[in-house]
Design an enzyme around this catalytic site. Structure first.
Site, PDB file in Angstrom:
ATOM      1  N   SER A  72       0.681  -1.297  -0.005  1.00  0.00           N
ATOM      2  CA  SER A  72      -0.096  -0.056   0.039  1.00  0.00           C
ATOM      3  C   SER A  72       0.606   1.611   0.049  1.00  0.00           C
ATOM      4  O   SER A  72       0.718   2.165  -0.599  1.00  0.00           O
ATOM      5  CB  SER A  72      -1.088   0.257   0.861  1.00  0.00           C
ATOM      6  OG  SER A  72      -1.840  -1.483   1.318  1.00  0.00           O
ATOM      7  N   ASP A  73       2.047   1.523   1.000  1.00  0.00           N
ATOM      8  CA  ASP A  73       2.853   2.035   1.046  1.00  0.00           C
ATOM      9  C   ASP A  73       3.754   2.037  -0.741  1.00  0.00           C
ATOM     10  O   ASP A  73       3.417   3.358  -1.459  1.00  0.00           O
ATOM     11  CB  ASP A  73       3.965   2.070   1.982  1.00  0.00           C
ATOM     12  CG  ASP A  73       3.055   2.276   3.074  1.00  0.00           C
ATOM     13  OD1 ASP A  73       2.390   2.594   3.234  1.00  0.00           O
ATOM     14  OD2 ASP A  73       4.301   2.271   3.877  1.00  0.00           O
ATOM     15  N   VAL A  74       4.041   1.732  -1.135  1.00  0.00           N
ATOM     16  CA  VAL A  74       4.879   1.458  -2.769  1.00  0.00           C
ATOM     17  C   VAL A  74       3.852   2.287  -3.336  1.00  0.00           C
ATOM     18  O   VAL A  74       4.516   2.611  -4.164  1.00  0.00           O
ATOM     19  CB  VAL A  74       5.375  -0.237  -2.807  1.00  0.00           C
ATOM     20  CG1 VAL A  74       5.686   0.340  -4.926  1.00  0.00           C
ATOM     21  CG2 VAL A  74       6.580  -0.215  -1.911  1.00  0.00           C
TER      22      VAL A  74
END
Length: 316
Positions: free
Chosen positions: A87-89
């Site tokens: 999700s961060d990426v």
């Protein structure tokens, strides 16, 4: 100092909680007044508006709340998170492309804008076909393990010495697979003739394929499948993947300061990307930025470091 840097910059990226920078006079509305062309990108867990806006955003919680964990893992087992902070990426990639689009707008109009990137939004948008299945059909997707929800056979199989991934993407490929396995009649079976039928009769087809694939090695099947134009590849560890000859041929691993790093991944014909410096330590380039961008003298920079207005470099 931040306001002075904002005057001279095209992009500002921040990941405070919504409203967190307003108390310092660094909200978008504040900086827009001194640099109307600034692209101001805010990254948060749940966005600048909405009932969850004040919640802290962490990747694993976003994976849970977005439904990603509910579709990851074996059908009869518990939900699983993805092995990296996906999700961060994904949000970082959405932010990068959004910034580039906003910069084109600023070039053409002289006006910047405020980009509101939420981890939850980006993860939901990245559910693609799974979200589409629900929105079109009204039924939530369950977990399929390593199988595909809409395509069969599209999953790992065990060979005599290890596992490989098979991805039969259409009916023509399925016909070639059946001939390769010595069972052309499977392609004419009404249970398997079309992909929709194979999805409905997934278990019956997999029960036929599994014993057939156990009769050869992983390398044998991957080579024969690829020769037949059927997508397949061995299931490998990260170490095997990074040391692959194709990865080396692509130049994806770079040597820097006695260590190796991955990327950059994109290839540019006119401006090939390169890795010039290792990841910086905390405050490593602060002095350089304050001196070269803002024109501060060494004595003033020393004063800022000593008074802890800016971070003391973590390494020389």
């Amino acid at each position: 100092l931040v306001r002075e840097l904002a005057v001279r910059s095209q992009v500002l990226v921040e990941n405070f909680k919504p409203g967190g920078l307003a108390q310092y006079g660094l909200a978008h509305a504040d900086l827009e007044q001194i640099n109307p062309s600034l692209v101001y990108c805010s990254i948060s867990g749940y966005g600048q508006q909405g009932p969850y806006r004040e919640r802290p955003g962490y990747d694993t919680v976003i994976q849970a709340m977005s439904g990603l964990m509910s579709i990851t893992g074996p059908p009869e087992g518990p939900p699983y998170k993805v092995g990296v902070a996906i999700s961060d990426v994904l949000t970082g990639l959405y932010a990068a492309t959004s910034i580039l689009a906003a910069l084109r707008h600023a070039e053409q109009t002289g006006r910047g804008q405020w980009l509101d990137l939420a981890l939850l939004d980006c993860q939901l948008a990245s559910l693609v076909n799974v979200a589409g299945n629900y929105l079109a059909g009204g039924r939530p997707s369950g977990r399929h393990g390593n199988q595909h929800a809409n395509i069969v056979p599209y999953q790992p199989f065990e060979a005599s010495d290890g596992a490989f991934m098979l991805a039969v993407g259409n009916d023509r490929q399925f016909g070639r697979l059946c001939r390769l396995l010595g069972h052309p009649e499977w392609a004419d079976d009404e249970r398997f003739r079309e992909n929709s039928a194979r999805v409905a009769n997934r278990e019956a087809l997999v029960a036929l394929l599994e014993p057939a694939f156990r009769e050869g090695t992983r390398q044998h099947w991957v080579e024969r499948l690829l020769e037949a134009g059927i997508p397949a590849g061995p299931i490998r560890g990260v170490d095997e993947a990074l040391e692959d000859e194709h990865v080396a041929a692509r130049g994806l691993l770079r040597e820097l300061g006695g260590s190796r790093t991955v990327g950059p991944a994109p290839g540019f014909s006119e401006t090939p990307p390169c890795v010039q410096l290792p990841p910086p330590g905390l405050g490593e380039h602060t002095r350089e930025v304050l001196r070269d961008v803002l024109g501060l003298g060494e004595a003033e920079v020393d004063r800022l470091v000593e008074s802890e207005v800016v971070a003391r470099p973590s390494r020389p």
